[in-house]
Design a protein around this motif. Structure first.
Motif, PDB file in Angstrom:
ATOM      1  N   PRO A   1       0.800  -1.232   0.000  1.00 23.70           N
ATOM      2  CA  PRO A   1       0.000   0.000   0.000  1.00 23.70           C
ATOM      3  C   PRO A   1       0.829   1.276   0.000  1.00 23.70           C
ATOM      4  CG  PRO A   1      -0.863  -1.563   1.592  1.00 23.70           C
ATOM      5  CD  PRO A   1       0.439  -2.121   1.110  1.00 23.70           C
ATOM      6  N   PHE A   2       2.072   1.196   0.486  1.00 24.99           N
ATOM      7  CA  PHE A   2       2.929   2.380   0.566  1.00 24.99           C
ATOM      8  C   PHE A   2       3.811   2.557  -0.668  1.00 24.99           C
ATOM      9  CE2 PHE A   2       1.566   1.721   4.875  1.00 24.99           C
ATOM     10  CZ  PHE A   2       1.422   3.005   5.388  1.00 24.99           C
ATOM     11  N   LYS A   3       3.546   1.808  -1.721  1.00 27.48           N
ATOM     12  CA  LYS A   3       4.277   1.953  -2.978  1.00 27.48           C
ATOM     13  C   LYS A   3       3.422   2.734  -3.975  1.00 27.48           C
ATOM     14  CE  LYS A   3       6.330  -0.733  -6.794  1.00 27.48           C
ATOM     15  NZ  LYS A   3       7.532   0.115  -6.905  1.00 27.48           N
ATOM     16  N   ASP A   4       4.033   3.720  -4.643  1.00 26.56           N
ATOM     17  CA  ASP A   4       3.353   4.532  -5.666  1.00 26.56           C
ATOM     18  C   ASP A   4       2.173   5.308  -5.091  1.00 26.56           C
ATOM     19  OD1 ASP A   4       5.146   3.625  -7.584  1.00 26.56           O
ATOM     20  OD2 ASP A   4       3.894   1.920  -8.139  1.00 26.56           O
ATOM     21  N   VAL A   5       2.425   5.968  -3.963  1.00 26.69           N
ATOM     22  CA  VAL A   5       1.368   6.707  -3.286  1.00 26.69           C
ATOM     23  C   VAL A   5       1.001   7.969  -4.057  1.00 26.69           C
ATOM     24  CG1 VAL A   5       2.091   5.802  -1.061  1.00 26.69           C
ATOM     25  CG2 VAL A   5       2.955   8.043  -1.804  1.00 26.69           C
ATOM     26  N   ILE A   6      -0.188   8.502  -3.771  1.00 29.83           N
ATOM     27  CA  ILE A   6      -0.687   9.714  -4.432  1.00 29.83           C
ATOM     28  C   ILE A   6      -1.407  10.584  -3.406  1.00 29.83           C
ATOM     29  CG2 ILE A   6      -0.940   8.587  -6.679  1.00 29.83           C
ATOM     30  CD1 ILE A   6      -3.964   8.391  -6.119  1.00 29.83           C
ATOM     31  N   ILE A   7      -1.602  11.875  -3.745  1.00 28.60           N
ATOM     32  CA  ILE A   7      -2.468  12.721  -2.923  1.00 28.60           C
ATOM     33  C   ILE A   7      -3.868  12.136  -2.960  1.00 28.60           C
ATOM     34  CG2 ILE A   7      -3.596  14.990  -2.807  1.00 28.60           C
ATOM     35  CD1 ILE A   7      -0.998  16.252  -3.679  1.00 28.60           C
ATOM     36  N   HIS A   8      -4.523  12.130  -1.819  1.00 32.85           N
ATOM     37  CA  HIS A   8      -5.838  11.488  -1.729  1.00 32.85           C
ATOM     38  C   HIS A   8      -6.833  12.147  -2.684  1.00 32.85           C
ATOM     39  CE1 HIS A   8      -8.813  14.082   0.381  1.00 32.85           C
ATOM     40  NE2 HIS A   8      -9.623  13.036   0.336  1.00 32.85           N
ATOM     41  N   ASP A   9      -7.537  11.317  -3.425  1.00 33.25           N
ATOM     42  CA  ASP A   9      -8.625  11.783  -4.272  1.00 33.25           C
ATOM     43  C   ASP A   9      -9.817  12.127  -3.388  1.00 33.25           C
ATOM     44  OD1 ASP A   9      -7.336  11.405  -6.748  1.00 33.25           O
ATOM     45  OD2 ASP A   9      -7.812   9.274  -6.725  1.00 33.25           O
ATOM     46  N   SER A  10     -10.613  13.106  -3.819  1.00 32.48           N
ATOM     47  CA  SER A  10     -11.800  13.452  -3.035  1.00 32.48           C
ATOM     48  C   SER A  10     -13.062  13.101  -3.818  1.00 32.48           C
ATOM     49  CB  SER A  10     -11.788  14.944  -2.694  1.00 32.48           C
ATOM     50  OG  SER A  10     -11.590  15.738  -3.867  1.00 32.48           O
ATOM     51  N   PRO A  11     -13.814  12.101  -3.350  1.00 29.16           N
ATOM     52  CA  PRO A  11     -13.549  11.296  -2.150  1.00 29.16           C
ATOM     53  C   PRO A  11     -12.438  10.277  -2.391  1.00 29.16           C
ATOM     54  CG  PRO A  11     -15.490  10.473  -3.260  1.00 29.16           C
ATOM     55  CD  PRO A  11     -15.096  11.721  -3.996  1.00 29.16           C
ATOM     56  N   ALA A  12     -11.948   9.699  -1.308  1.00 29.52           N
ATOM     57  CA  ALA A  12     -10.837   8.747  -1.403  1.00 29.52           C
ATOM     58  C   ALA A  12     -11.186   7.565  -2.295  1.00 29.52           C
ATOM     59  CB  ALA A  12     -10.456   8.259  -0.007  1.00 29.52           C
ATOM     60  N   THR A  13     -10.203   7.117  -3.067  1.00 31.35           N
ATOM     61  CA  THR A  13     -10.392   5.979  -3.970  1.00 31.35           C
ATOM     62  C   THR A  13      -9.513   4.793  -3.598  1.00 31.35           C
ATOM     63  OG1 THR A  13      -8.779   7.004  -5.466  1.00 31.35           O
ATOM     64  CG2 THR A  13     -11.114   7.405  -5.928  1.00 31.35           C
ATOM     65  N   ALA A  14      -8.790   4.906  -2.494  1.00 31.07           N
ATOM     66  CA  ALA A  14      -7.949   3.811  -2.010  1.00 31.07           C
ATOM     67  C   ALA A  14      -7.660   4.061  -0.529  1.00 31.07           C
ATOM     68  CB  ALA A  14      -6.654   3.723  -2.821  1.00 31.07           C
ATOM     69  N   LEU A  15      -6.889   3.172   0.051  1.00 27.28           N
ATOM     70  CA  LEU A  15      -6.573   3.227   1.476  1.00 27.28           C
ATOM     71  C   LEU A  15      -5.860   4.528   1.829  1.00 27.28           C
ATOM     72  CD1 LEU A  15      -6.655   1.339   4.024  1.00 27.28           C
ATOM     73  CD2 LEU A  15      -4.315   0.685   3.404  1.00 27.28           C
ATOM     74  N   LEU A  16      -6.342   5.215   2.865  1.00 30.94           N
ATOM     75  CA  LEU A  16      -5.669   6.412   3.358  1.00 30.94           C
ATOM     76  C   LEU A  16      -4.477   5.995   4.211  1.00 30.94           C
ATOM     77  CD1 LEU A  16      -8.834   8.464   4.310  1.00 30.94           C
ATOM     78  CD2 LEU A  16      -7.343   8.852   2.353  1.00 30.94           C
ATOM     79  N   LEU A  17      -3.335   6.695   4.028  1.00 31.12           N
ATOM     80  CA  LEU A  17      -2.089   6.234   4.622  1.00 31.12           C
ATOM     81  C   LEU A  17      -1.483   7.177   5.644  1.00 31.12           C
ATOM     82  CD1 LEU A  17      -0.342   4.987   1.365  1.00 31.12           C
ATOM     83  CD2 LEU A  17      -1.608   3.613   3.031  1.00 31.12           C
ATOM     84  N   GLY A  18      -1.514   8.481   5.384  1.00 34.04           N
ATOM     85  CA  GLY A  18      -0.849   9.438   6.246  1.00 34.04           C
ATOM     86  C   GLY A  18      -0.836  10.804   5.599  1.00 34.04           C
ATOM     87  N   VAL A  19       0.017  11.683   6.126  1.00 31.94           N
ATOM     88  CA  VAL A  19       0.120  13.062   5.652  1.00 31.94           C
ATOM     89  C   VAL A  19       1.557  13.332   5.226  1.00 31.94           C
ATOM     90  CG1 VAL A  19      -0.030  15.487   6.366  1.00 31.94           C
ATOM     91  CG2 VAL A  19      -1.808  13.860   7.058  1.00 31.94           C
ATOM     92  N   SER A  20       1.730  13.998   4.091  1.00 34.23           N
ATOM     93  CA  SER A  20       3.073  14.347   3.619  1.00 34.23           C
ATOM     94  C   SER A  20       3.679  15.410   4.528  1.00 34.23           C
ATOM     95  CB  SER A  20       3.020  14.845   2.172  1.00 34.23           C
ATOM     96  OG  SER A  20       2.112  15.931   2.040  1.00 34.23           O
ATOM     97  N   ILE A  21       4.974  15.301   4.784  1.00 39.16           N
ATOM     98  CA  ILE A  21       5.643  16.224   5.706  1.00 39.16           C
ATOM     99  C   ILE A  21       6.698  17.061   4.994  1.00 39.16           C
ATOM    100  CG2 ILE A  21       5.163  14.861   7.757  1.00 39.16           C
ATOM    101  CD1 ILE A  21       8.025  13.756   7.570  1.00 39.16           C
ATOM    102  N   GLY A  22       6.653  17.087   3.679  1.00 42.83           N
ATOM    103  CA  GLY A  22       7.579  17.885   2.884  1.00 42.83           C
ATOM    104  C   GLY A  22       7.266  17.697   1.417  1.00 42.83           C
ATOM    105  N   ALA A  23       7.907  18.507   0.577  1.00 41.40           N
ATOM    106  CA  ALA A  23       7.772  18.320  -0.860  1.00 41.40           C
ATOM    107  C   ALA A  23       8.454  17.019  -1.255  1.00 41.40           C
ATOM    108  CB  ALA A  23       8.391  19.494  -1.601  1.00 41.40           C
ATOM    109  N   ILE A  24       7.813  16.247  -2.111  1.00 36.53           N
ATOM    110  CA  ILE A  24       8.309  14.919  -2.464  1.00 36.53           C
ATOM    111  C   ILE A  24       8.382  14.802  -3.982  1.00 36.53           C
ATOM    112  CG2 ILE A  24       7.932  12.435  -2.247  1.00 36.53           C
ATOM    113  CD1 ILE A  24       6.136  13.149   0.214  1.00 36.53           C
ATOM    114  N   ALA A  25       9.561  14.502  -4.503  1.00 34.89           N
ATOM    115  CA  ALA A  25       9.730  14.357  -5.950  1.00 34.89           C
ATOM    116  C   ALA A  25       9.029  13.105  -6.444  1.00 34.89           C
ATOM    117  CB  ALA A  25      11.218  14.313  -6.296  1.00 34.89           C
TER     118      ALA A  25
END
Length: 210
Positions: A114-138
């Motif tokens: 679940p933690f591979k190829d993560v994305i910003i959550h779609d609204s409404p969510a379309t997959a398992l919610l995981l956490g919050v980003s804590i910085g800019a991520i390439a």
């Protein structure tokens, strides 16, 4: 609390609710290509219509969905390359082996970590919610997601201090005030620590890790 993740193909900004990649139906209800014996360490499946790269499913799961062996979930150690509609070999992780023999009538689903190829959550969510980003991520970079403790996150709507927040149904990456007090109806991301206006970033005590 933090969990290590791998970003998908789109760069992420900080303070956004993050979800898993949307489950891919191409890897659901796959036919077992050859009978699998009790205690086997590998399963061969007929791949769906999307090609698979080597070890794409490492750390993910093989779920036996139907027929012989159904109801068992296995951790994936590695997988072979597979062309669309070709044959994929799924090797179980060390310490895992087939608990009930499978036949060619058995159907399986294979899923990435679940933690591979993560994305910003779609609204409404379309997959398992995981956490919050804590910085800019390439794009395609490793990163840490916050799952517990005080975190900054985008706000949608009017949140109330010490009240629960959920994933927004209208703004990607945002949390929102809960619309219901009924147990089990919503996914509670956390509790408001500091009230901030909608479209800005507030602070929340995250409660996303069991």
């Amino acid at each position: 609390c933090f969990r290590f993740a791998e970003n998908g193909g789109t760069a992420l900004v900080t303070a956004r609710l993050i979800q898993s990649e949307v489950p891919n139906a191409n890897w659901d209800t796959l036919a077992v290509e050859a009978a699998v014996a009790l205690n086997a360490k590998a399963v061969t499946l007929t791949n769906g219509t999307q090609a698979v790269v080597v070890n794409e499913f490492t750390g993910g799961y093989l779920n036996v969905e139907d027929d012989a062996g159904e109801g068992y979930l296995y951790l994936i150690g590695s997988n072979s390359v597979a062309a669309a509609s070709g044959i994929i070999t799924v090797n179980l992780a060390p310490g895992h082996s087939v608990q009930v023999a499978m036949t060619t009538s058995t159907k399986c689903g294979i899923w990435k970590n679940p933690f591979k190829d993560v994305i910003i959550h779609d609204s409404p969510a379309t997959a398992l919610l995981l956490g919050v980003s804590i910085g800019a991520i390439a794009a395609n970079a490793g990163c840490w997601l916050q799952t517990g403790g005080i975190a900054s996150c985008l706000v949608q709507g009017t949140v109330v201090i010490n009240e629960r927040v959920i994933d927004s149904a209208t703004d990607d990456g945002a949390v929102a005030p809960t619309a219901s007090t009924a147990a089990g109806e919503e996914y509670y991301v956390g509790i408001t620590h500091e009230v901030a206006a909608t479209t800005t970033e507030g602070t929340f005590k995250l409660m996303m890790e069991a």
